[in-house]
Design a protein around this motif. Structure first.
Motif, PDB file in Angstrom:
ATOM      1  N   CYS A  12      67.910  -3.970  10.108  1.00  0.00           N
ATOM      2  CA  CYS A  12      67.332  -2.623  10.058  1.00  0.00           C
ATOM      3  C   CYS A  12      65.812  -2.680  10.192  1.00  0.00           C
ATOM      4  O   CYS A  12      65.212  -1.875  10.922  1.00  0.00           O
ATOM      5  N   THR A  13      65.191  -3.638   9.503  1.00  0.00           N
ATOM      6  CA  THR A  13      63.741  -3.779   9.581  1.00  0.00           C
ATOM      7  C   THR A  13      63.300  -4.166  10.984  1.00  0.00           C
ATOM      8  O   THR A  13      62.314  -3.636  11.513  1.00  0.00           O
ATOM      9  N   SER A  14      64.029  -5.087  11.602  1.00  0.00           N
ATOM     10  CA  SER A  14      63.677  -5.533  12.951  1.00  0.00           C
ATOM     11  C   SER A  14      63.799  -4.387  13.951  1.00  0.00           C
ATOM     12  O   SER A  14      62.926  -4.209  14.807  1.00  0.00           O
ATOM     13  N   LEU A  15      64.874  -3.603  13.836  1.00  0.00           N
ATOM     14  CA  LEU A  15      65.054  -2.472  14.740  1.00  0.00           C
ATOM     15  C   LEU A  15      63.951  -1.440  14.536  1.00  0.00           C
ATOM     16  O   LEU A  15      63.371  -0.938  15.515  1.00  0.00           O
ATOM     17  N   SER A  16      63.640  -1.125  13.289  1.00  0.00           N
ATOM     18  CA  SER A  16      62.583  -0.159  13.005  1.00  0.00           C
ATOM     19  C   SER A  16      61.244  -0.647  13.553  1.00  0.00           C
ATOM     20  O   SER A  16      60.467   0.130  14.119  1.00  0.00           O
ATOM     21  N   THR A  17      60.971  -1.936  13.422  1.00  0.00           N
ATOM     22  CA  THR A  17      59.728  -2.512  13.936  1.00  0.00           C
ATOM     23  C   THR A  17      59.653  -2.416  15.444  1.00  0.00           C
ATOM     24  O   THR A  17      58.619  -2.053  16.016  1.00  0.00           O
ATOM     25  N   MET A  18      60.738  -2.723  16.119  1.00  0.00           N
ATOM     26  CA  MET A  18      60.770  -2.663  17.579  1.00  0.00           C
ATOM     27  C   MET A  18      60.487  -1.248  18.076  1.00  0.00           C
ATOM     28  O   MET A  18      59.745  -1.054  19.047  1.00  0.00           O
ATOM     29  N   LEU A  19      61.064  -0.264  17.408  1.00  0.00           N
ATOM     30  CA  LEU A  19      60.886   1.122  17.842  1.00  0.00           C
ATOM     31  C   LEU A  19      59.490   1.638  17.526  1.00  0.00           C
ATOM     32  O   LEU A  19      58.944   2.452  18.268  1.00  0.00           O
ATOM     33  N   HIS A  20      58.899   1.160  16.437  1.00  0.00           N
ATOM     34  CA  HIS A  20      57.599   1.684  16.007  1.00  0.00           C
ATOM     35  C   HIS A  20      56.433   1.013  16.741  1.00  0.00           C
ATOM     36  O   HIS A  20      55.502   1.702  17.186  1.00  0.00           O
ATOM     37  N   VAL A  21      56.473  -0.301  16.869  1.00  0.00           N
ATOM     38  CA  VAL A  21      55.344  -1.036  17.446  1.00  0.00           C
ATOM     39  C   VAL A  21      55.183  -0.753  18.933  1.00  0.00           C
ATOM     40  O   VAL A  21      54.075  -0.751  19.468  1.00  0.00           O
ATOM     41  N   GLU A  22      56.288  -0.542  19.630  1.00  0.00           N
ATOM     42  CA  GLU A  22      56.268  -0.173  21.049  1.00  0.00           C
ATOM     43  C   GLU A  22      55.613  -1.247  21.924  1.00  0.00           C
ATOM     44  O   GLU A  22      54.769  -0.971  22.765  1.00  0.00           O
ATOM     45  N   LEU A  23      56.005  -2.499  21.678  1.00  0.00           N
ATOM     46  CA  LEU A  23      55.603  -3.615  22.531  1.00  0.00           C
ATOM     47  C   LEU A  23      56.851  -4.375  22.951  1.00  0.00           C
ATOM     48  O   LEU A  23      57.885  -4.309  22.272  1.00  0.00           O
ATOM     49  N   PRO A  24      56.788  -5.106  24.079  1.00  0.00           N
ATOM     50  CA  PRO A  24      57.885  -6.044  24.374  1.00  0.00           C
ATOM     51  C   PRO A  24      58.081  -6.959  23.169  1.00  0.00           C
ATOM     52  O   PRO A  24      57.105  -7.435  22.585  1.00  0.00           O
ATOM     53  N   HIS A  25      59.323  -7.202  22.812  1.00  0.00           N
ATOM     54  CA  HIS A  25      59.605  -7.768  21.495  1.00  0.00           C
ATOM     55  C   HIS A  25      60.486  -9.010  21.605  1.00  0.00           C
ATOM     56  O   HIS A  25      61.480  -9.016  22.331  1.00  0.00           O
ATOM     57  N   VAL A  26      60.143 -10.057  20.853  1.00  0.00           N
ATOM     58  CA  VAL A  26      60.977 -11.250  20.715  1.00  0.00           C
ATOM     59  C   VAL A  26      61.175 -11.495  19.229  1.00  0.00           C
ATOM     60  O   VAL A  26      60.216 -11.780  18.498  1.00  0.00           O
ATOM     61  N   ASN A  27      62.411 -11.355  18.757  1.00  0.00           N
ATOM     62  CA  ASN A  27      62.729 -11.626  17.358  1.00  0.00           C
ATOM     63  C   ASN A  27      63.093 -13.093  17.185  1.00  0.00           C
ATOM     64  O   ASN A  27      63.877 -13.642  17.976  1.00  0.00           O
ATOM     65  N   VAL A  28      62.552 -13.722  16.158  1.00  0.00           N
ATOM     66  CA  VAL A  28      62.705 -15.158  15.972  1.00  0.00           C
ATOM     67  C   VAL A  28      63.182 -15.455  14.553  1.00  0.00           C
ATOM     68  O   VAL A  28      62.636 -14.913  13.582  1.00  0.00           O
ATOM     69  N   LEU A  29      64.217 -16.310  14.442  1.00  0.00           N
ATOM     70  CA  LEU A  29      64.637 -16.837  13.143  1.00  0.00           C
ATOM     71  C   LEU A  29      63.873 -18.138  12.915  1.00  0.00           C
ATOM     72  O   LEU A  29      64.141 -19.143  13.561  1.00  0.00           O
ATOM     73  N   SER A  30      62.898 -18.104  12.013  1.00  0.00           N
ATOM     74  CA  SER A  30      62.037 -19.257  11.796  1.00  0.00           C
ATOM     75  C   SER A  30      62.633 -20.223  10.768  1.00  0.00           C
ATOM     76  O   SER A  30      63.601 -19.897  10.070  1.00  0.00           O
ATOM     77  N   LYS A  31      62.047 -21.410  10.699  1.00  0.00           N
ATOM     78  CA  LYS A  31      62.415 -22.452   9.724  1.00  0.00           C
ATOM     79  C   LYS A  31      63.879 -22.861   9.846  1.00  0.00           C
ATOM     80  O   LYS A  31      64.575 -23.071   8.840  1.00  0.00           O
ATOM     81  N   MET A  32      64.355 -22.999  11.095  1.00  0.00           N
ATOM     82  CA  MET A  32      65.752 -23.379  11.293  1.00  0.00           C
ATOM     83  C   MET A  32      66.062 -24.767  10.747  1.00  0.00           C
ATOM     84  O   MET A  32      67.205 -25.074  10.418  1.00  0.00           O
ATOM     85  N   ASP A  33      65.049 -25.630  10.648  1.00  0.00           N
ATOM     86  CA  ASP A  33      65.277 -26.972  10.118  1.00  0.00           C
ATOM     87  C   ASP A  33      65.555 -26.960   8.617  1.00  0.00           C
ATOM     88  O   ASP A  33      65.990 -27.972   8.061  1.00  0.00           O
TER      89      ASP A  33
END
Length: 312
Positions: free
Chosen positions: A162-183
């Motif tokens: 929900c937060t990621s979707l809200s951010t994508m709609l609000h910021v209005e930039l091309p968006h890449v969502n990343v899951l960090s610290k996979m190790d």
């Protein structure tokens, strides 16, 4: 002639956003090192007024304009209100930012941003700063970092979606969502589904069913169903797994961001990338795909089970 087209060439970069502790500053350092090895001139700009002790130098620091402790002391604000004020102050003093960026023309710029979620979901100041950068001919993509350990908790993962979707709609930039610290993901518990379920955000009804097995969340099943319906109706959110210590993982994120912001690297950089990746073969951290990450995770879980059996 528009304001951004007066004698200024295109510049490319990333705005690195995400909640506190998601690894934004670490990502900026790792990406700067990675791109530097490919021959890019990279500059890091710190836009986080709460980031007082930077572990490495940056080309431009918002602390030269305003700092969070000063705002809190002078205006009697808490950390959240102080951050909002700092971003509004930055927006009002955009000339300072523009003057500092003039000396970085020709550089690929990484903007290390604050970690307050409200700045990216409904507050306007930072969004307006990004829009101003676009007028100055910066072609930017938002890299939204989320700590991968949220995948181990279905309730938190729905919240992240929900937060990621809200951010994508609000910021209005091309968006890449990343899951960090996979190790580090195996340290937080067992995943309910394969990793690609979370990265591709597959049928979320399974996640709702999994939540319903918890007596607490069973009472909120209808609410969770409506939340995942919103996420699936937009069909915008997906994630890329990232381990900053793995060159293959960094390459995949770099290519996704380059595609998002329109950056096109030349033959020289392509040859540098091939040389760098060939040198990475056999590295300690080698995730060639999401499947490889999943295999490493499953192996660690199997080993843990074997150790528990041996203890019995």
């Amino acid at each position: 002639m528009s304001e951004g087209s007066k004698g200024s060439s295109l510049a490319f970069g990333q705005v690195v956003i995400g909640p506190p502790g998601s690894g934004k500053t670490t990502y900026c350092h790792a990406m700067r090192e990675f791109l530097g090895r490919l021959g890019r001139s990279v500059a890091v700009v710190n836009l986080d007024p709460a980031n007082e002790a930077l572990p490495w130098p940056c080309a431009l620091d918002i602390a030269e304009l305003v700092t969070l402790p000063d705002v809190m002391d002078s205006l009697g604000l808490g950390p959240n209100g102080g951050l909002l004020y700092c971003m509004e102050y930055l927006q009002a003093n955009a000339d300072w930012l523009r003057a500092g960026l003039q000396g970085l023309r020709g550089h690929y710029v990484l903007f290390d941003c604050p970690g307050q979620v409200e700045l990216y979901t409904h507050h306007e100041a930072l969004k307006n700063v990004f829009a101003q950068l676009a007028k100055w001919n910066f072609r930017l993509a938002a890299v939204h970092l989320v700590d991968s350990h949220y995948c181990t908790d279905p309730g938190k993962f729905i919240s992240v979606l929900c937060t990621s979707l809200s951010t994508m709609l609000h910021v209005e930039l091309p968006h890449v969502n990343v899951l960090s610290k996979m190790d580090l993901i195996e340290q937080y518990g067992k995943l309910a589904f394969n990793l690609d379920y979370y990265t591709e955000v597959l049928d979320l009804s399974y996640l709702v069913d999994h939540l319903a097995s918890d007596p607490f969340f069973r009472n909120f099943r209808r609410l969770n169903e409506k939340l995942v319906e919103v996420i699936e109706d937009y069909s915008l959110v997906s994630f890329m797994p990232l381990n900053v210590q793995d060159k293959q993982s960094m390459r995949r994120v770099m290519q996704a961001v380059d595609k998002a912001n329109g950056y096109s690297f030349g033959d020289q950089e392509h040859r540098s990338l091939e040389a760098l990746m060939s040198a990475a073969v056999g590295a300690d951290f080698h995730f060639s795909s999401t499947l490889a990450v999943q295999e490493k995770y499953v192996q660690s879980q199997d080993k843990a089970v074997e150790e528990e059996v041996m203890d019995l």
